[in-house]
Scaffold this active site. Structure first.
Site, PDB file in Angstrom:
ATOM      1  N   GLU A  79       0.855  -1.186   0.000  1.00 26.58           N
ATOM      2  CA  GLU A  79       0.000   0.000   0.000  1.00 26.58           C
ATOM      3  C   GLU A  79       0.892   1.237   0.000  1.00 26.58           C
ATOM      4  O   GLU A  79       0.451   2.332   0.345  1.00 26.58           O
ATOM      5  CB  GLU A  79      -0.980  -0.015   1.180  1.00 26.58           C
ATOM      6  CG  GLU A  79      -0.362  -0.294   2.527  1.00 26.58           C
ATOM      7  CD  GLU A  79      -1.398  -0.421   3.625  1.00 26.58           C
ATOM      8  OE1 GLU A  79      -2.184   0.513   3.800  1.00 26.58           O
ATOM      9  OE2 GLU A  79      -1.412  -1.457   4.312  1.00 26.58           O
ATOM     10  N   CYS A 111      -3.305  -3.840   4.474  1.00 29.67           N
ATOM     11  CA  CYS A 111      -2.325  -4.810   5.006  1.00 29.67           C
ATOM     12  C   CYS A 111      -2.660  -6.253   4.634  1.00 29.67           C
ATOM     13  O   CYS A 111      -1.900  -7.170   4.954  1.00 29.67           O
ATOM     14  CB  CYS A 111      -2.242  -4.683   6.523  1.00 29.67           C
ATOM     15  SG  CYS A 111      -1.987  -3.004   7.057  1.00 29.67           S
ATOM     16  N   THR A 152       2.978   3.853  15.723  1.00 31.50           N
ATOM     17  CA  THR A 152       2.706   2.588  15.027  1.00 31.50           C
ATOM     18  C   THR A 152       3.208   2.633  13.574  1.00 31.50           C
ATOM     19  O   THR A 152       2.657   1.976  12.702  1.00 31.50           O
ATOM     20  CB  THR A 152       1.201   2.226  15.081  1.00 31.50           C
ATOM     21  OG1 THR A 152       0.452   3.230  14.391  1.00 31.50           O
ATOM     22  CG2 THR A 152       0.690   2.131  16.499  1.00 31.50           C
ATOM     23  N   SER A 201     -10.651   1.417  14.090  1.00 26.11           N
ATOM     24  CA  SER A 201      -9.840   0.384  13.419  1.00 26.11           C
ATOM     25  C   SER A 201      -9.543  -0.768  14.377  1.00 26.11           C
ATOM     26  O   SER A 201      -9.582  -1.938  13.989  1.00 26.11           O
ATOM     27  CB  SER A 201      -8.554   0.971  12.833  1.00 26.11           C
ATOM     28  OG  SER A 201      -7.636   1.340  13.837  1.00 26.11           O
ATOM     29  N   HIS A 233      -1.802 -10.296  12.118  1.00 24.67           N
ATOM     30  CA  HIS A 233      -1.324  -9.045  11.529  1.00 24.67           C
ATOM     31  C   HIS A 233      -1.027  -8.132  12.717  1.00 24.67           C
ATOM     32  O   HIS A 233      -1.874  -7.975  13.607  1.00 24.67           O
ATOM     33  CB  HIS A 233      -2.401  -8.424  10.631  1.00 24.67           C
ATOM     34  CG  HIS A 233      -2.120  -6.976  10.342  1.00 24.67           C
ATOM     35  ND1 HIS A 233      -0.943  -6.572   9.754  1.00 24.67           N
ATOM     36  CD2 HIS A 233      -2.823  -5.839  10.606  1.00 24.67           C
ATOM     37  CE1 HIS A 233      -0.946  -5.253   9.650  1.00 24.67           C
ATOM     38  NE2 HIS A 233      -2.064  -4.788  10.167  1.00 24.67           N
ATOM     39  N   LYS A 242      -4.912  -8.345  22.010  1.00 22.79           N
ATOM     40  CA  LYS A 242      -6.299  -7.978  22.332  1.00 22.79           C
ATOM     41  C   LYS A 242      -7.263  -8.942  21.635  1.00 22.79           C
ATOM     42  O   LYS A 242      -8.273  -9.342  22.194  1.00 22.79           O
ATOM     43  CB  LYS A 242      -6.607  -6.562  21.836  1.00 22.79           C
ATOM     44  CG  LYS A 242      -5.986  -5.454  22.633  1.00 22.79           C
ATOM     45  CD  LYS A 242      -6.366  -4.144  21.948  1.00 22.79           C
ATOM     46  CE  LYS A 242      -5.597  -2.970  22.466  1.00 22.79           C
ATOM     47  NZ  LYS A 242      -6.463  -1.869  22.859  1.00 22.79           N
ATOM     48  N   ASN A 275       5.100  -1.312  12.344  1.00 23.20           N
ATOM     49  CA  ASN A 275       4.129  -1.838  11.379  1.00 23.20           C
ATOM     50  C   ASN A 275       4.744  -1.839   9.986  1.00 23.20           C
ATOM     51  O   ASN A 275       5.246  -0.816   9.528  1.00 23.20           O
ATOM     52  CB  ASN A 275       2.863  -0.969  11.399  1.00 23.20           C
ATOM     53  CG  ASN A 275       1.696  -1.628  10.672  1.00 23.20           C
ATOM     54  OD1 ASN A 275       1.831  -2.711  10.108  1.00 23.20           O
ATOM     55  ND2 ASN A 275       0.543  -0.980  10.693  1.00 23.20           N
ATOM     56  N   SER A 307      -7.251  -3.001   6.565  1.00 21.04           N
ATOM     57  CA  SER A 307      -8.314  -2.004   6.766  1.00 21.04           C
ATOM     58  C   SER A 307      -9.071  -1.730   5.486  1.00 21.04           C
ATOM     59  O   SER A 307      -8.535  -1.857   4.389  1.00 21.04           O
ATOM     60  CB  SER A 307      -7.702  -0.702   7.276  1.00 21.04           C
ATOM     61  OG  SER A 307      -7.239  -0.888   8.583  1.00 21.04           O
TER      62      SER A 307
HETATM   63  N1  CAA Z   1       1.396   2.557  30.736  1.00 25.93           N
HETATM   64  C1  CAA Z   1       0.886   1.453  30.131  1.00 25.93           C
HETATM   65  N2  CAA Z   1      -0.109   1.528  29.204  1.00 25.93           N
HETATM   66  C2  CAA Z   1      -0.576   2.759  28.880  1.00 25.93           C
HETATM   67  C3  CAA Z   1      -0.077   3.928  29.459  1.00 25.93           C
HETATM   68  C4  CAA Z   1       0.948   3.800  30.434  1.00 25.93           C
HETATM   69  N3  CAA Z   1       1.484   4.846  31.032  1.00 25.93           N
HETATM   70  N4  CAA Z   1      -0.743   4.965  28.930  1.00 25.93           N
HETATM   71  C5  CAA Z   1      -1.636   4.466  28.029  1.00 25.93           C
HETATM   72  N5  CAA Z   1      -1.523   3.130  27.992  1.00 25.93           N
HETATM   73  C6  CAA Z   1      -2.261   2.172  27.178  1.00 25.93           C
HETATM   74  C7  CAA Z   1      -3.752   2.487  27.057  1.00 25.93           C
HETATM   75  O1  CAA Z   1      -4.461   2.044  28.194  1.00 25.93           O
HETATM   76  C8  CAA Z   1      -4.091   1.720  25.792  1.00 25.93           C
HETATM   77  O2  CAA Z   1      -4.193   0.356  26.092  1.00 25.93           O
HETATM   78  P1  CAA Z   1      -5.524  -0.478  25.672  1.00 25.93           P
HETATM   79  O3  CAA Z   1      -5.718  -0.216  24.194  1.00 25.93           O
HETATM   80  O4  CAA Z   1      -5.161  -1.879  25.970  1.00 25.93           O
HETATM   81  O5  CAA Z   1      -6.612   0.097  26.475  1.00 25.93           O
HETATM   82  C9  CAA Z   1      -2.824   1.855  24.932  1.00 25.93           C
HETATM   83  O6  CAA Z   1      -1.797   2.287  25.829  1.00 25.93           O
HETATM   84  C10 CAA Z   1      -2.955   2.877  23.830  1.00 25.93           C
HETATM   85  O7  CAA Z   1      -3.437   4.048  24.379  1.00 25.93           O
HETATM   86  P2  CAA Z   1      -4.508   4.948  23.615  1.00 25.93           P
HETATM   87  O8  CAA Z   1      -5.648   4.089  23.149  1.00 25.93           O
HETATM   88  O9  CAA Z   1      -4.814   6.140  24.443  1.00 25.93           O
HETATM   89  O10 CAA Z   1      -3.606   5.364  22.383  1.00 25.93           O
HETATM   90  P3  CAA Z   1      -3.861   6.398  21.245  1.00 25.93           P
HETATM   91  O11 CAA Z   1      -5.292   6.828  21.205  1.00 25.93           O
HETATM   92  O12 CAA Z   1      -2.858   7.453  21.360  1.00 25.93           O
HETATM   93  O13 CAA Z   1      -3.541   5.572  19.908  1.00 25.93           O
HETATM   94  C11 CAA Z   1      -3.867   3.849  18.302  1.00 25.93           C
HETATM   95  C12 CAA Z   1      -3.506   4.182  19.755  1.00 25.93           C
HETATM   96  C13 CAA Z   1      -5.343   4.064  18.086  1.00 25.93           C
HETATM   97  C14 CAA Z   1      -3.503   2.387  18.030  1.00 25.93           C
HETATM   98  C15 CAA Z   1      -3.040   4.764  17.353  1.00 25.93           C
HETATM   99  O14 CAA Z   1      -1.678   4.547  17.519  1.00 25.93           O
HETATM  100  C16 CAA Z   1      -3.391   4.585  15.889  1.00 25.93           C
HETATM  101  O15 CAA Z   1      -4.336   5.187  15.396  1.00 25.93           O
HETATM  102  N6  CAA Z   1      -2.607   3.739  15.147  1.00 25.93           N
HETATM  103  C17 CAA Z   1      -2.855   3.469  13.730  1.00 25.93           C
HETATM  104  C18 CAA Z   1      -4.062   2.591  13.496  1.00 25.93           C
HETATM  105  C19 CAA Z   1      -3.859   1.153  13.883  1.00 25.93           C
HETATM  106  O16 CAA Z   1      -2.747   0.672  14.004  1.00 25.93           O
HETATM  107  N7  CAA Z   1      -4.960   0.437  14.048  1.00 25.93           N
HETATM  108  C20 CAA Z   1      -4.912  -0.985  14.347  1.00 25.93           C
HETATM  109  C21 CAA Z   1      -6.040  -1.758  13.728  1.00 25.93           C
HETATM  110  S1  CAA Z   1      -6.128  -1.387  11.981  1.00 25.93           S
HETATM  111  C22 CAA Z   1      -4.976  -2.427  11.251  1.00 25.93           C
HETATM  112  O17 CAA Z   1      -4.533  -3.370  11.846  1.00 25.93           O
HETATM  113  C23 CAA Z   1      -4.498  -2.105   9.869  1.00 25.93           C
HETATM  114  C24 CAA Z   1      -3.217  -1.385   9.943  1.00 25.93           C
HETATM  115  O18 CAA Z   1      -2.139  -1.983   9.934  1.00 25.93           O
HETATM  116  C25 CAA Z   1      -3.230   0.087  10.055  1.00 25.93           C
END
Ligand code: CAA
Length: 388
Positions: A79, A111, A152, A201, A233, A242, A275, A307
């Site tokens: 991609e 992906c 990521t 996502s 993945h 998860k 990733n 996605s």
């Molecule tokens: N100590 C330990 N853990 C902590 C922490 C700390 N001090 N502070 C936060 N965390 C944990 C949170 O509790 C959370 O854990 P859970 O998800 O288990 O609850 C984790 O850290 C992440 O925290 P947030 O959810 O607050 O993180 P965020 O909102 O900043 O972003 C994300 C996380 C949504 C993955 C972001 O990085 C993102 O958008 N990434 C790109 C999209 C992605 O990868 N999606 C995955 C599915 S889609 C897919 O698989 C296709 C692809 O390749 C893109």
């Protein structure tokens, strides 16, 4: 006839940033990145590496003269394509010096594409048992500096040869796949960075896993206890965990422990690369095979997610003496030789992109230790160099 993965190789660029240092620079608790997201290091692509060079460098690790003759199909899955028309596979075909009587195409579905690639390769081998197919999953994940997706990102490629009587893993029947038109992650053609609805996502990833897993169990009659491990993945290493946790209570305590232990082993490489989109599932498989001591004949579950979205669950069986056909040492060397860069340097590399208007540029490839590099652009044509 058995069909599957005969060889598997991997390449990632020579520079990375430490995730604890990135967290500090972003004013975030380091544990959020290392535990919450589950990433320790993030590979960064210098301007001299693109999806073509990453794929070609990964393939160089595994192909020999016999493969060069027998590969008659190159499936370039990405991609992060470099052209809306010409396939990245055609460049790789030339850079590797493959038999001219080969097909070369590019596949895209976020992906997921490399999974479509290996299934397509399986069909090709069923009809042409003497030939071999080169499947490449190659990407540079870019969300942007200071964005939620930044932690990521990553860069790298996995190259696989699919053949009859494979040495590493036979692909079994009973794949279950699912498509649904959703907007969880996408990259319009005018943007060099992905758009993402992060939480959505995550939810969709798990939903797709649960749906294909349910149907897979019905179709195959197999259960968690029949899997030695499940590879996922891995957009970040916490994501697969998860998903795995949502089904673990279907198994005995002993099976749960085994799956959790092997899951951790399947994330070692991804945790230090980030990733790599199309290649991520196969990097996780490689991490498992090269770092766990699984018995010949073990069955591995594979969950692919792209996605947009398409998901698939399928399985593979490890072949007799499969360990002898892995190249763990070269992958260890690749990791050992990488250089850490500061967050400032990472930002500089991230912003150092080719001119958007396509104007000519000559790139300094002397600092890039990769065998195959992008050396510039002339008359809107990317110039590639094979240093060997
Ligand atoms: N100590 C330990 N853990 C902590 C922490 C700390 N001090 N502070 C936060 N965390 C944990 C949170 O509790 C959370 O854990 P859970 O998800 O288990 O609850 C984790 O850290 C992440 O925290 P947030 O959810 O607050 O993180 P965020 O909102 O900043 O972003 C994300 C996380 C949504 C993955 C972001 O990085 C993102 O958008 N990434 C790109 C999209 C992605 O990868 N999606 C995955 C599915 S889609 C897919 O698989 C296709 C692809 O390749 C893109």
């Amino acid at each position: 006839m058995k069909i599957g993965i005969d060889k598997i190789g991997f390449y990632s660029p020579h520079v990375y940033v430490d995730m604890e240092k990135l967290a500090e620079a972003r004013g975030v608790e380091p544990a959020k990145f290392t535990i919450g997201i589950g990433q320790s290091q993030m590979a960064i692509a210098p301007i001299t590496q693109d999806s073509v060079t990453l794929a070609a460098n990964a393939a160089l690790q595994i192909i020999d003269e016999e493969d060069r003759e027998k590969i008659d199909f190159v499936i370039f899955c990405s991609e992060s394509g470099i052209d809306h028309s010409k396939s990245g596979g055609v460049y790789v075909h030339q850079l590797l010096g493959l038999n001219p009587h080969a097909r070369a195409v590019e596949l895209k579905q976020a992906c997921y594409a490399a999974t479509a690639g290996i299934q397509m390769a399986k069909g090709h081998i069923a009809l042409n048992p003497e030939s071999k197919v080169l499947v490449l999953g190659t990407d540079i994940a870019r969300y942007g500096l200071n964005t939620p997706g930044e932690s990521t990102q990553g860069a790298g490629a996995v190259a696989m040869i699919i053949s009859a009587n494979p040495h590493v893993m036979e692909l079994e029947q009973h794949n279950v796949y699912l498509t649904n038109d959703i907007m969880d992650f996408w990259r319009p053609i005018y943007s060099d960075k992905a758009f993402v609805d992060g939480k959505f996502s995550n939810e969709q990833y798990i939903l797709f896993f649960n749906k294909v897993w349910e149907v897979y169990k019905e179709k195959s009659g197999l259960e968690l206890k029949d899997m030695e491990a499940i590879c996922y993945h891995l957009p970040y290493t916490k994501m697969g965990l998860k998903a795995l946790r949502t089904v673990l209570d279907e198994a005995s305590e002993e099976v749960q422990e085994r799956l959790l232990k092997n899951y951790q082993t399947s994330t070692i490489y991804n945790r230090n690369v980030g990733n790599i989109y199309t290649g991520s599932l196969y990097l996780s498989l490689l991490s498992l095979l090269e770092n766990a001591d699984l018995e010949d004949g073990s069955r591995i579950g594979m969950f692919s997610y792209g996605s947009g979205a398409v998901g698939e669950f399928f399985t593979g069986v490890l072949q007799l003496n499969y360990r002898d056909y892995l190249i763990k040492e070269s992958h260890q060397q690749l990791f050992n030789k990488r250089e850490e860069v500061t967050v400032e340097k990472y930002e500089e590399i991230f912003e150092d992109v080719l001119p958007a208007d396509g104007s000519d540029i000559e790139l300094d490839i002397s600092k890039d230790p990769a065998t195959i590099c992008l050396s510039g652009v002339v008359d809107n044509k990317r110039q590639y160099v094979n240093k060997n």
